[in-house]
Write an enzyme that holds these catalytic residues in place. Structure first.
Site, short mmCIF file in Angstrom:
data_model
loop_
_atom_site.label_atom_id
_atom_site.label_comp_id
_atom_site.label_asym_id
_atom_site.label_seq_id
_atom_site.Cartn_x
_atom_site.Cartn_y
_atom_site.Cartn_z
CG HIS A 46 -5.65 5.14 4.31
ND1 HIS A 46 -5.03 4.57 3.23
CD2 HIS A 46 -4.67 5.74 5.03
CE1 HIS A 46 -3.73 4.83 3.29
NE2 HIS A 46 -3.49 5.55 4.38
CD GLU B 293 -1.11 7.66 5.82
OE1 GLU B 293 0.05 7.93 6.11
OE2 GLU B 293 -1.46 6.53 5.41
CG ASP C 56 -1.86 1.23 1.23
OD1 ASP C 56 -2.45 1.53 0.17
OD2 ASP C 56 -1.98 1.90 2.27
CB SER C 57 0.14 4.76 -0.84
OG SER C 57 -1.03 4.83 -0.05
CB CYS D 183 -3.11 0.58 -2.55
SG CYS D 183 -3.19 2.32 -2.99
CB CYS E 42 -9.84 4.56 0.12
SG CYS E 42 -8.26 5.09 0.84
N1 DGL Z 1 -4.99 3.28 0.66
C1 DGL Z 1 -5.05 3.86 -0.64
C2 DGL Z 1 -6.25 3.33 -1.43
O1 DGL Z 1 -6.82 2.31 -1.10
C3 DGL Z 1 -5.13 5.35 -0.68
C4 DGL Z 1 -4.19 6.13 0.13
C5 DGL Z 1 -3.45 7.21 -0.64
O2 DGL Z 1 -4.04 8.19 -1.10
O3 DGL Z 1 -2.25 7.02 -0.75
O4 DGL Z 1 -6.63 3.94 -2.40
#
Ligand code: DGL
Length: 277
Positions: free
Chosen positions: A197, A161, A11-12, A74, A195
């Protein structure tokens, strides 16, 4: 532990840990290497080219570490990089390895949830702009079955975050986006947290969702889909080591990663720094 044949989860940043948690719950015996590109997160508002370049590099690093299979945990990376990696990079790097994303399994699960076909997709700007969700829905179900409303929630990743999960700011931005979603389509009966997150904001999201509306998080869906994949691909499963090993890599400071990861996973971990270009 042998890291030779692990499952990589990328993931990012921290969001993919919500997916890893459910995968580990479902498939605890396997060895996993998690990579969070925290130094370059968020990816959500970056261009197609940049997300592809970063994701490609991360997948390559995970292959170098011995992963045979990598899950892009992600949505942004799945939307913008998965197809190019599968079609252009894998055949050159090693056609026996695999990279899987999170969007397709989420869409396959849709028909188990929505009764009236009105679905809201909450995601980053990048995922929304890629149109991956509506396009994949149409490919799988045709034009008529689902009415998809996408909404970008660009403030949610920074809230997560920064561990701002229930303060005034979080309440404001969750309520704001949920109102926007229902203004666009009041008939929505299912929303997808598109997403990785967003599950951390789920308790707050639930406060602003009308009763009876279903909220789909991706962790369990992706875990079930991976279990099914390994059942169907015995040759891949046979290659994967099963010593219950967990390795955590981050491109940022490990102290911060360890602290945040505890929040996402509900357990203490110790990460290692990895340098991206
Ligand atoms: N966790 C990432 C997703 O599922 C998004 C987070 C980011 O913007 O880096 O899209």
């Amino acid at each position: 532990m042998s890291t030779q044949e692990s499952i990589g989860v990328f993931d990012s940043g921290y969001g993919g840990l919500t997916i890893l948690k459910e995968i580990v719950r479902r498939l605890p015996d396997y060895d996993y290497i998690y990579l969070g590109d925290n130094a370059r997160a968020p990816y959500g508002s970056r261009s197609f080219e940049v997300v592809y370049e970063y994701t490609r590099e991360a997948v390559h690093k995970l292959f170098e570490k011995g992963c045979r299979l990598v899950i892009l945990a992600c949505n942004t990376a799945s939307a913008k990089a998965l197809r190019s990696i599968q079609q252009e990079d894998l055949p050159r790097w090693d056609p026996t390895r695999r990279v899987l994303g999170v969007i397709r399994p989420s869409i396959e699960a849709l028909e188990n949830y929505s009764l009236n076909g009105h679905v809201g997709i909450l995601a980053t700007r990048g995922t929304v702009a890629s149109e991956s969700y509506p396009l994949e829905v149409e490919k799988l179900y045709g034009k008529e079955k689902f009415h998809i409303t996408q909404l970008a929630c660009p403030m949610w990743v920074p809230l997560v975050e920064n561990n701002e999960l229930d303060g005034e700011g979080a309440v404001y931005f969750v309520q704001k986006y949920m109102q926007e979603l229902w203004k666009t389509d009041p008939r929505i009966d299912t929303i997808v947290l598109g997403c990785t997150h967003y599950p951390l904001l789920r308790p707050l999201i639930e406060r602003f969702v009308p009763a009876g509306v279903k909220i789909i998080g991706q962790g369990q869906i992706v875990a079930d889909s991976l279990a099914d994949y390994l059942q169907r691909h015995r040759e891949m499963d046979a290659c994967l080591s099963k010593e219950g090993g967990r390795t955590y890599l981050t491109s940022e400071k490990t102290e911060l990663f360890d602290r945040m990861a505890e929040l996402f996973l509900g357990e203490k971990i110790t990460s290692q720094r990895i340098f991206m270009c």
